[in-house]
Design a protein around this motif. Structure first.
Motif, mmCIF file in Angstrom:
data_model
loop_
_atom_site.group_PDB
_atom_site.id
_atom_site.type_symbol
_atom_site.label_atom_id
_atom_site.label_comp_id
_atom_site.label_asym_id
_atom_site.label_seq_id
_atom_site.Cartn_x
_atom_site.Cartn_y
_atom_site.Cartn_z
ATOM 1 N N GLY A 32 0.833 -1.190 0.000
ATOM 2 C CA GLY A 32 0.000 0.000 0.000
ATOM 3 C C GLY A 32 0.866 1.237 0.000
ATOM 4 O O GLY A 32 2.097 1.167 0.028
ATOM 5 N N THR A 33 0.217 2.377 -0.007
ATOM 6 C CA THR A 33 0.898 3.664 -0.055
ATOM 7 C C THR A 33 0.874 4.318 1.314
ATOM 8 O O THR A 33 -0.154 4.348 1.978
ATOM 9 C CB THR A 33 0.213 4.588 -1.077
ATOM 10 N N VAL A 34 2.034 4.832 1.709
ATOM 11 C CA VAL A 34 2.183 5.575 2.955
ATOM 12 C C VAL A 34 2.701 6.959 2.584
ATOM 13 O O VAL A 34 3.718 7.080 1.893
ATOM 14 C CB VAL A 34 3.180 4.883 3.916
ATOM 15 N N LYS A 45 14.967 22.327 9.498
ATOM 16 C CA LYS A 45 15.667 21.140 9.004
ATOM 17 C C LYS A 45 15.376 19.939 9.912
ATOM 18 O O LYS A 45 15.167 20.079 11.104
ATOM 19 C CB LYS A 45 17.167 21.394 8.933
ATOM 20 N N PHE A 46 15.366 18.760 9.285
ATOM 21 C CA PHE A 46 15.162 17.519 10.032
ATOM 22 C C PHE A 46 15.953 16.401 9.368
ATOM 23 O O PHE A 46 16.282 16.478 8.187
ATOM 24 C CB PHE A 46 13.670 17.152 10.106
ATOM 25 N N GLN A 47 16.288 15.407 10.168
ATOM 26 C CA GLN A 47 16.916 14.201 9.650
ATOM 27 C C GLN A 47 15.871 13.096 9.731
ATOM 28 O O GLN A 47 15.065 13.064 10.659
ATOM 29 C CB GLN A 47 18.132 13.765 10.488
ATOM 30 N N GLY A 48 15.926 12.214 8.787
ATOM 31 C CA GLY A 48 14.983 11.110 8.816
ATOM 32 C C GLY A 48 15.446 9.973 7.940
ATOM 33 O O GLY A 48 16.303 10.127 7.074
ATOM 34 N N SER A 49 14.877 8.832 8.202
ATOM 35 C CA SER A 49 15.151 7.665 7.374
ATOM 36 C C SER A 49 13.958 6.731 7.481
ATOM 37 O O SER A 49 13.110 6.864 8.365
ATOM 38 C CB SER A 49 16.425 6.952 7.829
ATOM 39 N N CYS A 50 13.903 5.794 6.566
ATOM 40 C CA CYS A 50 12.866 4.781 6.622
ATOM 41 C C CYS A 50 13.417 3.493 6.031
ATOM 42 O O CYS A 50 14.440 3.491 5.351
ATOM 43 C CB CYS A 50 11.600 5.211 5.881
ATOM 44 N N GLU A 51 12.728 2.437 6.345
ATOM 45 C CA GLU A 51 13.031 1.141 5.766
ATOM 46 C C GLU A 51 11.739 0.631 5.156
ATOM 47 O O GLU A 51 10.728 0.493 5.855
ATOM 48 C CB GLU A 51 13.538 0.200 6.856
ATOM 49 N N VAL A 52 11.756 0.409 3.848
ATOM 50 C CA VAL A 52 10.579 -0.090 3.142
ATOM 51 C C VAL A 52 10.908 -1.495 2.658
ATOM 52 O O VAL A 52 11.787 -1.662 1.812
ATOM 53 C CB VAL A 52 10.201 0.822 1.954
ATOM 54 N N ASP A 53 10.249 -2.473 3.236
ATOM 55 C CA ASP A 53 10.487 -3.881 2.889
ATOM 56 C C ASP A 53 11.974 -4.229 2.932
ATOM 57 O O ASP A 53 12.492 -4.919 2.061
ATOM 58 C CB ASP A 53 9.889 -4.212 1.522
ATOM 59 N N GLY A 54 12.667 -3.694 3.929
ATOM 60 C CA GLY A 54 14.082 -4.003 4.121
ATOM 61 C C GLY A 54 15.046 -3.095 3.380
ATOM 62 O O GLY A 54 16.254 -3.196 3.560
ATOM 63 N N ASN A 55 14.532 -2.184 2.552
ATOM 64 C CA ASN A 55 15.386 -1.254 1.800
ATOM 65 C C ASN A 55 15.388 0.104 2.483
ATOM 66 O O ASN A 55 14.336 0.709 2.665
ATOM 67 C CB ASN A 55 14.892 -1.104 0.354
ATOM 68 N N THR A 68 6.317 9.985 -0.257
ATOM 69 C CA THR A 68 5.368 8.945 -0.617
ATOM 70 C C THR A 68 6.132 7.636 -0.759
ATOM 71 O O THR A 68 7.085 7.549 -1.528
ATOM 72 C CB THR A 68 4.639 9.293 -1.930
ATOM 73 N N LEU A 69 5.697 6.633 0.000
ATOM 74 C CA LEU A 69 6.372 5.339 0.032
ATOM 75 C C LEU A 69 5.384 4.246 -0.328
ATOM 76 O O LEU A 69 4.200 4.339 0.004
ATOM 77 C CB LEU A 69 6.948 5.080 1.424
ATOM 78 N N GLU A 70 5.851 3.211 -0.986
ATOM 79 C CA GLU A 70 4.999 2.096 -1.394
ATOM 80 C C GLU A 70 5.663 0.804 -0.940
ATOM 81 O O GLU A 70 6.824 0.573 -1.232
ATOM 82 C CB GLU A 70 4.848 2.106 -2.917
ATOM 83 N N GLY A 71 4.927 -0.019 -0.197
ATOM 84 C CA GLY A 71 5.491 -1.286 0.237
ATOM 85 C C GLY A 71 4.561 -2.058 1.140
ATOM 86 O O GLY A 71 3.421 -1.649 1.403
ATOM 87 N N HIS A 72 5.073 -3.167 1.656
ATOM 88 C CA HIS A 72 4.322 -4.018 2.581
ATOM 89 C C HIS A 72 4.562 -3.592 4.024
ATOM 90 O O HIS A 72 3.637 -3.473 4.803
ATOM 91 C CB HIS A 72 4.737 -5.481 2.382
ATOM 92 N N LYS A 73 5.833 -3.334 4.364
ATOM 93 C CA LYS A 73 6.190 -2.931 5.722
ATOM 94 C C LYS A 73 7.075 -1.695 5.653
ATOM 95 O O LYS A 73 8.097 -1.688 4.981
ATOM 96 C CB LYS A 73 6.928 -4.068 6.433
#
Length: 141
Positions: A32-34, A45-55, A68-73
């Protein structure tokens, strides 16, 4: 219907149900879309990161910003840059607003996760102390 025919029919139905259950389990997980909106005073300013399906992906920038992110987790984390004001993070999961957190005074980080399931997504968003980013009230699945 003879007893023998009834046994064969029951066995065939059981086999078909077993094949359907195996196919259901072998289907790829739903995605789905997050959408993550970071707001605050313009240019904060801000720092951030994410992991989408392990990436892993970088989410650093300046407010206002939208990712905008697309994935399972999806597991994400946003922290205001040192010395800058706070930011607010609003998350939209699958087209529905799921929550928002203001990381105000003193500046806090915001992290959360989303996992899309077969029937509906699960999600969590919370603020955290940037000195202890590994602490979660509800850890990612």
């Amino acid at each position: 219907m003879s007893k023998r025919l009834a046994v064969w029919a029951a066995a065939l139905i059981a086999l078909l149900l077993l094949i359907a259950a195996a196919a259901w389990l072998l289907l790829p997980p739903p995605t789905g879309t997050v959408v993550i909106d970071v707001s605050g005073p313009a240019g904060t300013k801000f720092q951030g990161s994410c992991e989408v399906d392990g990436n892993r992906r970088d989410l650093s920038g300046a407010a206002p910003a939208t990712f905008t992110l697309e994935g399972h987790k999806v597991v994400y984390s946003i922290t205001p840059a040192e010395g800058s004001g706070g930011v607010s993070v609003k998350v939209d999961v699958g087209g529905r607003a799921s929550g928002s957190v203001s990381a105000g005074d003193p500046p806090q980080g915001v992290h959360g996760w989303v996992q899309f399931g077969r029937f509906s997504p699960s999600y969590w968003i919370e603020s955290f102390d940037p000195k202890s980013p590994e602490r979660w009230m509800t850890p990612p699945p």
